[in-house]
Design a protein around this motif. Structure first.
Motif, PDB file in Angstrom:
ATOM      1  N   PRO A 141      42.556  42.829  57.265  1.00  0.00           N
ATOM      2  CA  PRO A 141      41.381  43.535  56.742  1.00  0.00           C
ATOM      3  C   PRO A 141      41.704  44.848  56.035  1.00  0.00           C
ATOM      4  CG  PRO A 141      41.400  43.522  59.162  1.00  0.00           C
ATOM      5  CD  PRO A 141      42.433  42.558  58.710  1.00  0.00           C
ATOM      6  N   VAL A 142      42.728  45.578  56.481  1.00  0.00           N
ATOM      7  CA  VAL A 142      43.079  46.822  55.801  1.00  0.00           C
ATOM      8  C   VAL A 142      43.685  46.524  54.433  1.00  0.00           C
ATOM      9  CG1 VAL A 142      44.585  48.858  55.877  1.00  0.00           C
ATOM     10  CG2 VAL A 142      43.365  48.135  57.933  1.00  0.00           C
TER      11      VAL A 142
ATOM     12  N   MET B 229      42.582  52.295  63.105  1.00  0.00           N
ATOM     13  CA  MET B 229      42.300  51.478  61.921  1.00  0.00           C
ATOM     14  C   MET B 229      41.858  52.376  60.774  1.00  0.00           C
ATOM     15  SD  MET B 229      41.890  48.294  60.655  1.00  0.00           S
ATOM     16  CE  MET B 229      41.396  47.079  61.867  1.00  0.00           C
ATOM     17  N   ALA B 230      42.413  52.141  59.598  1.00  0.00           N
ATOM     18  CA  ALA B 230      42.044  52.929  58.427  1.00  0.00           C
ATOM     19  C   ALA B 230      40.567  52.732  58.098  1.00  0.00           C
ATOM     20  CB  ALA B 230      42.907  52.527  57.242  1.00  0.00           C
ATOM     21  N   GLY B 231      39.882  53.831  57.827  1.00  0.00           N
ATOM     22  CA  GLY B 231      38.480  53.793  57.453  1.00  0.00           C
ATOM     23  C   GLY B 231      38.283  53.936  55.957  1.00  0.00           C
ATOM     24  N   ALA B 232      37.026  54.036  55.538  1.00  0.00           N
ATOM     25  CA  ALA B 232      36.699  54.099  54.112  1.00  0.00           C
ATOM     26  C   ALA B 232      37.357  55.300  53.435  1.00  0.00           C
ATOM     27  CB  ALA B 232      35.186  54.128  53.925  1.00  0.00           C
ATOM     28  N   ALA B 233      37.383  56.445  54.125  1.00  0.00           N
ATOM     29  CA  ALA B 233      37.975  57.639  53.520  1.00  0.00           C
ATOM     30  C   ALA B 233      39.486  57.458  53.337  1.00  0.00           C
ATOM     31  CB  ALA B 233      37.692  58.866  54.393  1.00  0.00           C
TER      32      ALA B 233
ATOM     33  N   VAL C 229      52.110  53.764  49.028  1.00  0.00           N
ATOM     34  CA  VAL C 229      51.237  53.619  50.191  1.00  0.00           C
ATOM     35  C   VAL C 229      51.753  52.473  51.047  1.00  0.00           C
ATOM     36  CG1 VAL C 229      48.915  53.047  51.012  1.00  0.00           C
ATOM     37  CG2 VAL C 229      49.199  54.518  48.998  1.00  0.00           C
ATOM     38  N   ALA C 230      52.037  52.737  52.305  1.00  0.00           N
ATOM     39  CA  ALA C 230      52.399  51.679  53.247  1.00  0.00           C
ATOM     40  C   ALA C 230      51.127  51.175  53.916  1.00  0.00           C
ATOM     41  CB  ALA C 230      53.381  52.190  54.283  1.00  0.00           C
ATOM     42  N   PHE C 231      51.002  49.851  53.994  1.00  0.00           N
ATOM     43  CA  PHE C 231      49.766  49.284  54.540  1.00  0.00           C
ATOM     44  C   PHE C 231      50.076  48.020  55.332  1.00  0.00           C
ATOM     45  CE2 PHE C 231      50.487  47.454  50.390  1.00  0.00           C
ATOM     46  CZ  PHE C 231      50.123  46.123  50.504  1.00  0.00           C
ATOM     47  N   PRO C 232      49.257  47.729  56.349  1.00  0.00           N
ATOM     48  CA  PRO C 232      49.517  46.542  57.166  1.00  0.00           C
ATOM     49  C   PRO C 232      49.025  45.276  56.480  1.00  0.00           C
ATOM     50  CG  PRO C 232      47.566  47.660  57.976  1.00  0.00           C
ATOM     51  CD  PRO C 232      48.118  48.501  56.849  1.00  0.00           C
ATOM     52  N   THR C 233      49.782  44.211  56.641  1.00  0.00           N
ATOM     53  CA  THR C 233      49.309  42.883  56.267  1.00  0.00           C
ATOM     54  C   THR C 233      49.383  42.015  57.522  1.00  0.00           C
ATOM     55  OG1 THR C 233      51.375  41.770  55.675  1.00  0.00           O
ATOM     56  CG2 THR C 233      50.413  43.243  54.017  1.00  0.00           C
TER      57      THR C 233
ATOM     58  N   ARG D 207      40.831  45.418  47.279  1.00  0.00           N
ATOM     59  CA  ARG D 207      39.519  45.326  46.624  1.00  0.00           C
ATOM     60  C   ARG D 207      39.100  46.678  46.051  1.00  0.00           C
ATOM     61  NH1 ARG D 207      37.334  40.527  46.983  1.00  0.00           N
ATOM     62  NH2 ARG D 207      38.178  39.057  48.518  1.00  0.00           N
ATOM     63  N   ALA D 208      39.388  47.751  46.761  1.00  0.00           N
ATOM     64  CA  ALA D 208      39.042  49.075  46.251  1.00  0.00           C
ATOM     65  C   ALA D 208      39.914  49.449  45.058  1.00  0.00           C
ATOM     66  CB  ALA D 208      39.180  50.110  47.363  1.00  0.00           C
ATOM     67  N   PHE D 209      41.193  49.050  45.098  1.00  0.00           N
ATOM     68  CA  PHE D 209      42.112  49.381  44.008  1.00  0.00           C
ATOM     69  C   PHE D 209      41.807  48.556  42.761  1.00  0.00           C
ATOM     70  CE2 PHE D 209      46.368  48.860  41.953  1.00  0.00           C
ATOM     71  CZ  PHE D 209      46.498  50.168  41.512  1.00  0.00           C
ATOM     72  N   GLY D 210      41.506  47.284  42.964  1.00  0.00           N
ATOM     73  CA  GLY D 210      41.094  46.439  41.853  1.00  0.00           C
ATOM     74  C   GLY D 210      42.209  45.787  41.069  1.00  0.00           C
ATOM     75  N   GLY D 211      43.443  46.121  41.349  1.00  0.00           N
ATOM     76  CA  GLY D 211      44.579  45.536  40.631  1.00  0.00           C
ATOM     77  C   GLY D 211      45.619  45.006  41.584  1.00  0.00           C
ATOM     78  N   GLY D 212      46.787  44.680  41.048  1.00  0.00           N
ATOM     79  CA  GLY D 212      47.873  44.181  41.868  1.00  0.00           C
ATOM     80  C   GLY D 212      48.669  45.310  42.492  1.00  0.00           C
TER      81      GLY D 212
END
Length: 320
Positions: free
Chosen positions: A117-118, A1-5, A20-24, A124-129
Motif C-alpha cells: 500500500p505504501v 506506516m507512511a501517511g499522506a504528508a 526515496v526508499a520505500f517498502p514493497t 499514484r501520487a507521483f504519477g510516473g515511473g
C-alpha cells in the motif's frame, strides 16, 4: 506506516531528483524518478552498483506500460492481468526515451507493479515511473525494514518511508518477454507453474543472449560473514569449535556452542518472508562463519534455494 504528508514529501523529493526508499511486498526499494537519468545515476552511486546493471521501473498500474515499453505482447497483458499488482517483473522491449541509465544500455526494460500500500500510494501520487533496485549496497543482503536501509545507506538516501513488513520478503520473479520465447530469469515466490499456467506454455531457461537483469549475478544477497550451505544431516558435524551463527529449520541441539542460532520456519513462504532479517541478524552476531541448513527440494523452495546459493557465493567474494 507512511501517511499522506509523508507521501507528499516523498513525491517532492523525487521531483527534485532525490532518492526515496520505500517498502514493497518484496523488499525495500531505493527509488528515483525513472525519467531523470541524473536521479537514476544517484541510485548507482549510493549502492555502488555497476553502471551496466539495469534497474526495474515500478508503475502504479499496467495502463502505464506503453510509456516504457514499445511492444506489449499478449503474453505480457495476460501476466499483468493475472499477477499485477504483485511480485512479478516483466522484461519488455524498451520504448523510445527510456534512458540507458535505467536499462544498463540494453534494448529491454524491466517493469513491475508492486502491491504494497505504501508503494502504491507513492506511485499514484507521483504519477510516473520510479526506478528502484533494492535499497542496500550492491550485492549485499536486501532490506526488509526501514532501519536496515538507514543503517546501510545512511545520508545517501534523502527520505525513507515507513511501512508494514513485506508480505513476500524476497525479490520478484523476473520473466523475459523480449525474445522469441518467455524465459524465467529469476525465480520468485510466484512460482513458475503459476506463470506457465497463464502463459499456456513452459518457461524457457535463460539463454546466452538473455538480457542482464536485477539480482541474476552468481554472487548476490550476501552477508559480509562467510556463509556455507550445509546438508541437514551434516549440520551438527559442521559446527566449528568456536561459535558459529546458524540458520536451520529446527532448534539448536543441547550444548551447541554457537554465537546465534535462528530457527527458521519450515514453510517455504514463511521462510522467505523472514530470510533477509535472519541473515542480517546472523551477520551481526560476530561469528567467523554462518552455517545455513540447505533448503529442501521442491518447486515451492526454488526461490529460496536461489537466494541462498547466491548469498553463499557472494559472502566469499570481495563485493563493494
Amino acid at each position: 506506516m507512511a501517511g499522506a504528508a509523508d507521501i507528499e514529501r516523498a513525491v517532492a523529493v523525487l521531483r527534485l531528483g532525490g532518492l526515496v526508499a520505500f517498502p514493497t511486498e518484496t523488499v525495500y526499494g531505493l527509488g528515483a524518478d525513472a525519467s531523470n537519468p541524473q536521479a537514476v545515476a544517484r541510485i548507482f552511486a549510493a549502492k555502488g552498483r555497476p553502471a551496466d546493471h539495469p534497474v526495474i521501473v515500478h508503475l502504479a498500474e499496467a495502463g502505464q506500460l506503453p510509456r516504457w515499453a514499445r511492444l506489449v505482447p499478449e503474453a505480457a497483458r495476460r501476466l499483468a492481468a493475472a499477477f499485477w499488482p504483485g511480485p512479478l517483473t516483466l522484461i519488455l522491449p524498451r520504448a523510445a526515451g527510456v534512458s540507458d541509465a535505467v536499462t544498463g544500455g540494453q534494448d529491454s526494460v524491466g517493469i513491475r507493479v508492486p502491491s504494497h500500500p505504501v508503494a502504491q500510494a507513492l506511485l499514484r501520487a507521483f504519477g510516473g515511473g520510479i526506478a528502484a533496485p533494492s535499497a542496500n549496497r550492491f550485492g549485499r543482503i536486501s532490506p526488509t525494514r526501514a532501519g536496515d536501509v538507514r543503517a546501510e545507506l545512511g545520508d545517501a538516501v534523502d527520505l525513507v518511508l515507513e511501512g508494514e513488513a513485506p508480505e513476500v520478503g524476497i525479490e520478484s520473479a523476473i520473466v523475459d518477454l523480449s525474445g522469441l520465447k518467455p524465459a524465467l530469469l529469476r525465480p520468485g515466490m510466484l512460482g513458475a507453474a503459476a506463470i506457465e499456467a497463464v502463459l499456456g506454455e513452459p518457461l524457457a531457461a535463460p539463454g546466452a543472449d538473455a538480457p542482464r537483469a536485477s539480482g541474476t549475478l552468481a554472487a548476490h544477497y550476501a552477508p559480509r560473514t562467510p556463509l556455507l550451505l550445509v546438508a541437514p544431516e551434516a549440520l551438527e558435524r559442521a559446527l566449528p569449535a568456536e561459535g558459529a551463527a546458524v540458520l536451520a529449520r529446527r532448534p539448536a541441539p543441547p550444548g551447541a556452542r554457537v554465537r546465534l542460532w535462528r530457527e527458521a520456519p519450515s514453510d517455504a513462504a514463511d521462510y522467505a518472508r523472514h530470510l533477509y532479517t535472519n541473515l542480517r541478524e546472523l551477520d551481526a552476531a560476530g561469528a567467523g562463519v554462518i552455517l545455513v541448513e540447505a533448503a529442501p527440494a521442491g518447486n515451492e523452495w526454488d526461490a529460496v534455494r536461489d537466494r541462498l546459493a547466491r548469498a553463499a557465493a557472494g559472502a566469499a567474494a570481495p563485493l563493494p
